[in-house]
Design an enzyme around this catalytic site. Structure first.
Site, PDB file in Angstrom:
ATOM      1  N   CYS A   1      15.254  35.339  34.961  1.00 44.19           N
ATOM      2  CA  CYS A   1      14.694  36.612  35.385  1.00 44.19           C
ATOM      3  C   CYS A   1      15.049  36.780  36.858  1.00 44.19           C
ATOM      4  O   CYS A   1      14.712  35.913  37.675  1.00 44.19           O
ATOM      5  CB  CYS A   1      13.175  36.572  35.201  1.00 44.19           C
TER       6      CYS A   1
ATOM      7  N   ASN B   1      27.726  34.713  39.850  1.00 44.13           N
ATOM      8  CA  ASN B   1      28.916  35.065  39.070  1.00 44.13           C
ATOM      9  C   ASN B   1      28.563  36.275  38.216  1.00 44.13           C
ATOM     10  O   ASN B   1      27.575  36.246  37.484  1.00 44.13           O
ATOM     11  CB  ASN B   1      29.352  33.913  38.154  1.00 44.13           C
ATOM     12  N   GLU B   2      29.335  37.313  38.360  1.00 39.80           N
ATOM     13  CA  GLU B   2      29.118  38.536  37.576  1.00 39.80           C
ATOM     14  C   GLU B   2      27.630  38.839  37.392  1.00 39.80           C
ATOM     15  O   GLU B   2      27.094  38.780  36.286  1.00 39.80           O
ATOM     16  CB  GLU B   2      29.812  38.431  36.219  1.00 39.80           C
TER      17      GLU B   2
ATOM     18  N   GLU C   1      38.963  37.989  38.619  1.00 34.53           N
ATOM     19  CA  GLU C   1      39.238  37.510  37.254  1.00 34.53           C
ATOM     20  C   GLU C   1      39.996  38.570  36.479  1.00 34.53           C
ATOM     21  O   GLU C   1      39.686  39.762  36.556  1.00 34.53           O
ATOM     22  CB  GLU C   1      37.933  37.269  36.477  1.00 34.53           C
TER      23      GLU C   1
ATOM     24  N   LYS D   1      36.731  28.971  24.166  1.00 40.00           N
ATOM     25  CA  LYS D   1      37.968  28.219  23.883  1.00 40.00           C
ATOM     26  C   LYS D   1      39.085  29.107  23.362  1.00 40.00           C
ATOM     27  O   LYS D   1      40.249  28.731  23.422  1.00 40.00           O
ATOM     28  CB  LYS D   1      37.698  27.057  22.933  1.00 40.00           C
ATOM     29  N   PHE D   2      38.738  30.293  22.846  1.00 45.76           N
ATOM     30  CA  PHE D   2      39.806  31.191  22.391  1.00 45.76           C
ATOM     31  C   PHE D   2      40.157  32.260  23.420  1.00 45.76           C
ATOM     32  O   PHE D   2      40.891  33.199  23.135  1.00 45.76           O
ATOM     33  CB  PHE D   2      39.438  31.812  21.040  1.00 45.76           C
TER      34      PHE D   2
END
Ligand code: GLA
Length: 666
Positions: free
Chosen positions: A116, A150-151, A307, A356-357
């Protein structure tokens, strides 16, 4: 030392999460990074559980080794504050940090970002970690930048728990002072919502029907500021302990919960993450809008693409790869829009876990792969033009965009749910992009004096102050183009007296009597084309009608006001008409495209600085295109930097040109 000096040119690299791999892999990582021209990596985004395995027990040994190895290889680190994903022990010991959704569901740990934003426990633990981290790494030769969080708000942008309710009430007290002022601002006399104490106010939790719109709007502002407070707590510590290390965070492109304009001046550099969909043929246009906004939010300064994906992502329903050349093209596109760094998520593809993909700079199949070869080739290319870093983009057309208006426009109980702020911005930005015009995307309070033409796609919420600013811009000789459903409400979602366009009425020379939202799929005939989505019954009060529907209702008007002009578009014309309307406004304003006579699908952008002018040409099509240059230019990406008068761009090709080769400039 400036950011540019630190990197010695453009930044190139990505998120580096070596914790996922045995230690031996790092030697290969660093070797491959050096070979690929990587000079900047983001380290530690998901490091909290490793560096603080138990409360107040810090162990930096793992990251010490990583930082030392990177320093030895000359790779600069954008070191994350590691606070984006709390460790399991924190949620176990303090379940009260967990976020709660609008309908009261507690979100469990096990994913990431499970906190939160108003939680004092989370904020306190994060601050302690950042203090320890900054103290430990101050002066480390690899440390070049701080990557805070991060974001923010990527997964949890709003929390409706009791702690958030208390924090919201404190925010409202600061904003309104007394509850009567809040009652007036929120129009609580309707539906018997009058409050007699701040203690009665809740976040807009799931209710039987529409929650009060002003309450919803304030909650969006509050939630944005709650996230921003988390950033600021960390940034203040970093600036105290390591005052010379620039601070950034990575914003998401087109991210509704986080008002980039209200954060940007707290950053040393604006960082942006961008994941255009390779399956969508116009996604580079939407990306361009986000880039121009990121640059415009920080006074036109260079920004960092923190990114992007080397190829496919893993989080869309169908995840398209970037076909050969597309990653290069879209990387250069960011630079064309003013980026000084091109970074990826992530360096080495995860073996396990949720991503992982998701493609990576080093795929599962290793470095001998198309993706890695393209990555390394891009690294070499960027390293060949260090003089681009620090140069700037300047345009004389501005498009206005505003988060408060975005939030308000897309609340419930509006005339049409078909109006989406980003789509409306693209309805204007897209034709300008196609016309080859460079654009700065700015908030409504920005200084507009440098611009020949200002375009307002849709500012449903426009404060008196900003409306008067726009009117003043026109009366002083500026050219303005405003589209429908603009200047309808004030900062509390209350309709301006007299209705739309409120305080813009005199400048536009008209008033709107009635909104006529279109039925789903409804199309209207207009000129030699069509329009859809919306119409308005407009009463002109001095404005000339430039284009009307067959029944005579105005579609496009133009009003002289002071020494400028103000156009108004009452509908969504098709692309061809919109392009013509904008072309006429550009011509009247004297605004030029970057390069005349560009072939279809080729983008041109200019960057200047250090006594040099650069022209970037980007072929967004799958066919070769030839561009004639107005005068001979050096082709900086071609061997020997030859002077050329014409450039042939292969499909998805890029050219970087300059008046002088580097040796002549220096
Ligand atoms: C975001 C996050 C990264 C990663 C990427 C995947 O940008 O910041 O950690 O999850 O998405 O696209």
């Amino acid at each position: 030392m400036s950011f540019t000096d630190r990197l010695g040119g453009l930044g190139f690299g990505g998120d580096y999460n070596p914790e996922q791999w045995p230690d031996e892999v790092r030697a290969e990582d660093v070797r491959l990074m050096t070979e690929a021209g990587v000079n900047l990596v983001t380290v530690g985004v998901f490091g909290w559980a490793r560096v603080e395995p138990a409360p107040d027990k810090y162990d930096f040994s793992y990251f010490d080794a990583v930082m030392d190895e990177l320093a030895a290889a000359g790779v600069t680190v954008d070191l994350a504050t590691m606070t984006a994903s709390p460790p399991p022990w924190l949620a176990t010991e303090h379940p009260e940090i967990l976020p709660v959704t609008q309908s009261g569901t507690v979100l469990a740990p096990g994913g990431r970002q499970h906190y939160c934003p108003s939680s004092p426990v989370y904020r306190d633990r994060a601050a302690k970690l950042v203090e320890a981290l900054a103290t430990h790494y101050q002066g480390h030769p690899a440390l070049g930048f701080w990557h805070v969080g991060n974001e923010y708000g990527c997964h949890v942008a709003e929390c409706f728990c009791e702690e958030s309710a208390r924090d919201f009430r404190r925010w409202l007290r600061r904003r309104y002072g007394d509850v009567e002022a809040l009652n007036a601002a929120w129009c609580t006399d309707f539906w018997s919502q009058r409050y007699t104490s701040f203690d009665q106010i809740l976040p807009p939790r799931l209710a039987p029907t529409y929650a009060n719109p002003a309450q919803q709007l304030d909650f969006k502002s509050f939630s944005n500021e709650a996230l921003r407070a988390c950033f600021e707590i960390e940034a203040a510590i970093l600036r105290r302990v390591t005052p010379d290390v620039p601070v950034l965070t990575n914003f998401l492109a087109h991210h509704k919960p986080v008002d980039l304009h209200s954060w940007a001046d707290r950053m040393d550099i604006v960082g942006l993450d961008s994941y255009p969909d390779p399956f969508c043929p116009r996604s580079h246009v939407a990306a361009g809008l986000a880039y121009d906004l990121a640059r415009g939010a920080h006074g036109g300064d260079p920004w960092y693409l923190v990114e992007q994906a080397p190829s496919a992502v893993n989080w869309r329903r169908r995840n398209g790869v970037k076909e050969p050349g597309l990653m290069r093209l879209w990387s250069w596109q960011a630079i064309a829009h003013g980026a000084d760094a091109v970074l990826f998520f992530q360096w080495r593809q995860s073996r396990g876990g949720a991503e992982k993909f998701h493609s990576a700079m080093v795929p599962h199949a290793g470095p001998d792969t198309r993706v890695h070869r393209e990555v390394a080739a891009l690294g070499a290319e960027l390293a060949a033009v260090p003089e681009l870093a620090g140069t700037r983009v300047a345009n004389d057309v501005a498009v206005l965009f505003d988060w408060n208006s975005w939030w308000a426009l897309e609340l419930d109980s509006r005339p049409s749910d078909g109006l989406k702020a980003v789509d409306r911005a693209l309805d204007h930005y897209g034709p300008l992009f196609d016309l080859g015009v460079g654009v700065d995307v700015l908030p409504p309070g920005a200084d507009l004096t440098p611009y020949r033409l200002v375009v307002v796609p849709n500012l449903y919420l426009l404060t008196d102050e900003h409306a008067h600013g726009l009117a003043g811009y026109v009366s002083a000789g500026g050219h303005l183009l405003v589209s429908f459903f603009t200047s309808v409400v004030d900062g509390n979602d209350r309709v301006h007296p007299g209705g739309c366009p409120g305080p813009l009425r005199e400048a536009l020379g008209l008033r709107v009597e009635e909104f006529r939202p279109a039925a789903e799929g409804e199309v209207f005939l207009l000129g030699d084309g069509t329009a859809d989505l919306w119409r308005e019954d407009v009463r002109v009060e001095g404005a000339d009608v430039l284009l009307a529907f067959p029944d005579g209702t105005p579609a496009v008007t133009r009003n002289r006001f002071g020494t400028g002009t103000a156009r108004y578009v009452t509908t969504r014309p098709d692309e061809k008409i919109m392009r013509a309307v904008l072309a006429e406004a550009l011509a009247e304003a004297g605004a030029e495209p970057v390069l005349r006579g560009l072939p279809d699908g080729v983008q041109a952008a200019a960057r200047t600085g250090g006594g040099a002018e650069f022209l970037l040409l980007l072929n967004h099509t799958d066919e070769a295109r030839t561009v004639d240059l107005p005068h001979p230019l050096h082709h900086l990406l071609a061997p020997g930097r030859p002077e050329v008068e014409q450039v042939t761009l292969h499909p998805r090709d890029v050219a970087v040109l300059a008046r002088h080769s580097r040796s002549e400039v220096s």
